[in-house]
Motif scaffolding. Structure first.
Motif, mmCIF file in Angstrom:
data_model
loop_
_atom_site.group_PDB
_atom_site.id
_atom_site.type_symbol
_atom_site.label_atom_id
_atom_site.label_comp_id
_atom_site.label_asym_id
_atom_site.label_seq_id
_atom_site.Cartn_x
_atom_site.Cartn_y
_atom_site.Cartn_z
ATOM 1 N N TYR A 80 0.827 -1.201 0.000
ATOM 2 C CA TYR A 80 0.000 0.000 0.000
ATOM 3 C C TYR A 80 0.865 1.257 0.000
ATOM 4 O O TYR A 80 0.593 2.203 -0.735
ATOM 5 C CB TYR A 80 -0.941 0.002 1.204
ATOM 6 N N ALA A 81 1.904 1.263 0.815
ATOM 7 C CA ALA A 81 2.780 2.435 0.884
ATOM 8 C C ALA A 81 3.472 2.677 -0.457
ATOM 9 O O ALA A 81 3.582 3.826 -0.903
ATOM 10 C CB ALA A 81 3.816 2.256 1.997
ATOM 11 N N MET A 83 2.348 1.751 -3.451
ATOM 12 C CA MET A 83 1.335 2.200 -4.398
ATOM 13 C C MET A 83 0.954 3.655 -4.137
ATOM 14 O O MET A 83 0.779 4.438 -5.070
ATOM 15 C CB MET A 83 0.110 1.289 -4.329
ATOM 16 N N ARG A 84 0.820 4.010 -2.877
ATOM 17 C CA ARG A 84 0.468 5.389 -2.518
ATOM 18 C C ARG A 84 1.579 6.346 -2.921
ATOM 19 O O ARG A 84 1.332 7.429 -3.461
ATOM 20 C CB ARG A 84 0.204 5.458 -1.006
ATOM 21 N N GLY A 85 2.820 5.941 -2.672
ATOM 22 C CA GLY A 85 3.957 6.770 -3.072
ATOM 23 C C GLY A 85 4.027 6.953 -4.580
ATOM 24 O O GLY A 85 4.308 8.054 -5.071
ATOM 25 N N ALA A 87 1.497 6.835 -6.676
ATOM 26 C CA ALA A 87 0.389 7.713 -7.066
ATOM 27 C C ALA A 87 0.704 9.164 -6.740
ATOM 28 O O ALA A 87 0.408 10.073 -7.541
ATOM 29 C CB ALA A 87 -0.897 7.272 -6.362
ATOM 30 N N GLU A 88 1.310 9.416 -5.584
ATOM 31 C CA GLU A 88 1.684 10.786 -5.219
ATOM 32 C C GLU A 88 2.738 11.334 -6.172
ATOM 33 O O GLU A 88 2.679 12.498 -6.575
ATOM 34 C CB GLU A 88 2.192 10.833 -3.778
#
Length: 99
Positions: A80-81, A83-85, A87-88
């Motif tokens: 998740y981290a 993927m979130r990174g 996307a950011e």
């Protein structure tokens, strides 16, 4: 299809976490499997408490090494981290290109 795979992974991880907490309570406190399972349900439901209890249960109940137990229960958060990174970073690059 990806939602079904994600649901299957989420369900499998939840069951494994519940069983690890139950195994830790059975082995660590000497409880019978049924009371340990009943105690494990509210414990594993709490996000971080349940993950820590799952790690401890895997180490105590299944004699798993600590690094392996952490990897088993922490990989969804790491994915998740990442993927979130990503996307950011993509949003930041898009904003820079638009400016």
């Amino acid at each position: 299809m990806p939602q079904k795979i994600a649901f299957g992974v989420f369900l499998t991880m939840g069951v494994v976490n519940l069983l690890a907490v139950q195994a830790g309570l059975t082995q660590g406190l000497g409880l019978h499997w049924l009371p340990a399972l009943l105690l494990a349900v509210p414990v594993f439901y709490l996000r971080y408490v349940g993950s820590i209890a799952g790690i401890l249960g895997a180490v105590v109940g299944w004699q798993m090494s600590l690094p392996l137990a952490v990897a088993l229960f922490a990989w969804p958060a790491l994915v998740y981290a990442l993927m979130r990174g990503a996307a950011e970073a993509a949003a930041w690059r898009a904003a820079r290109r638009a400016a």
